[in-house]
Design an enzyme around this catalytic site. Structure first.
Site, PDB file in Angstrom:
ATOM      1  N   ASP A  65      36.038  11.832 -15.195  1.00 45.92           N
ATOM      2  CA  ASP A  65      35.232  10.826 -14.502  1.00 45.92           C
ATOM      3  C   ASP A  65      36.086  10.364 -13.318  1.00 45.92           C
ATOM      4  O   ASP A  65      36.933   9.495 -13.473  1.00 45.92           O
ATOM      5  CB  ASP A  65      34.904   9.675 -15.441  1.00 45.92           C
ATOM      6  CG  ASP A  65      34.043   8.606 -14.785  1.00 45.92           C
ATOM      7  OD1 ASP A  65      33.301   8.929 -13.835  1.00 45.92           O
ATOM      8  OD2 ASP A  65      34.119   7.444 -15.226  1.00 45.92           O
ATOM      9  N   GLU A  96      32.212  14.649 -12.972  1.00 44.27           N
ATOM     10  CA  GLU A  96      31.010  13.932 -12.552  1.00 44.27           C
ATOM     11  C   GLU A  96      30.712  14.271 -11.101  1.00 44.27           C
ATOM     12  O   GLU A  96      31.591  14.253 -10.251  1.00 44.27           O
ATOM     13  CB  GLU A  96      31.193  12.423 -12.700  1.00 44.27           C
ATOM     14  CG  GLU A  96      29.924  11.652 -12.365  1.00 44.27           C
ATOM     15  CD  GLU A  96      30.059  10.175 -12.644  1.00 44.27           C
ATOM     16  OE1 GLU A  96      29.875   9.780 -13.804  1.00 44.27           O
ATOM     17  OE2 GLU A  96      30.347   9.434 -11.689  1.00 44.27           O
ATOM     18  N   ASP A 148      35.710   4.239 -18.534  1.00 43.04           N
ATOM     19  CA  ASP A 148      35.982   5.474 -17.783  1.00 43.04           C
ATOM     20  C   ASP A 148      36.320   6.621 -18.738  1.00 43.04           C
ATOM     21  O   ASP A 148      35.912   7.766 -18.519  1.00 43.04           O
ATOM     22  CB  ASP A 148      37.138   5.260 -16.798  1.00 43.04           C
ATOM     23  CG  ASP A 148      36.930   4.063 -15.909  1.00 43.04           C
ATOM     24  OD1 ASP A 148      36.190   4.180 -14.926  1.00 43.04           O
ATOM     25  OD2 ASP A 148      37.498   2.999 -16.223  1.00 43.04           O
TER      26      ASP A 148
END
Length: 192
Positions: free
Chosen positions: A9, A70, A143
């Site tokens: 992420d 991501e 996260d």
């Protein structure tokens, strides 16, 4: 043999990382999770180096078969999207150096894969990650939970088979889909 996936992420201040093993029956097991941090008041190149070293260390330590990152999407805050894009580029380059297959997933794709609802909130995602990985409580910070969700989404999408050479295996349908995506990108690329 289980498929090992590293989820990333990307973020410049906090970069979530999560490593999971997924068996051919889609059952997942936690290997590692955490957050790589850089000092907000440091120069950009020092911050990127810090995150890069952390990603490299996780790749070397846990030797994943695939990486999920991501997908960077437009945000109102240009500084945030720039930092996210820069960290994403670092992750992609590190995976490419190792010949790893990389998947890009939007937040709504990940939410839909994990919770069944593309607009789920962070708490719902973390709760489902904990349930799937059989953890006593949701992983924190958010996260790290997001990185684990990315890894799960990716493993479930590509299938959890590993080739004898230790690479992520694809089904014939997945290969056909990838070929169609590549052909579509070539057709839509601007001509010089």
């Amino acid at each position: 043999m289980s498929l090992r996936v590293l989820g990333i992420d990307p973020g410049l201040t906090r970069c979530g990382i999560g490593v999971i093993d997924v068996a051919p029956n889609r059952e997942a097991q936690l290997v590692h999770f955490g957050v790589l941090r850089s000092e907000a008041n440091a120069e950009i190149e020092a911050r990127l180096l810090t995150i890069s070293r952390g990603i490299e260390d996780v790749l070397d330590t846990h030797a994943p078969h695939a990486v999920a990152v991501e997908r960077v999407f437009a945000q109102h805050n240009l500084r945030t999207v720039m930092g996210t894009a820069q960290v994403s580029g670092i992750a992609l380059a590190a995976a490419a150096r190792r010949g790893l297959r990389v998947g890009h997933h939007t937040p709504s794709e990940v939410k839909a894969a994990i919770t069944g609802y593309g607009s789920a909130d962070k708490k719902q995602v973390a709760t489902m990650v904990a349930r799937v990985l059989r953890l006593e409580s949701p992983p924190t910070p958010a996260d790290a939970a997001d990185a684990l969700a990315l890894a799960l989404c990716h493993a479930w999408r590509i299938g959890s088979r590993v080739t004898p050479a230790g690479a992520a295996a694809e089904t014939p349908a997945q290969r056909a889909w990838q070929d169609a995506e590549r052909a579509s990108r070539k057709r839509s690329a601007p001509r010089a």
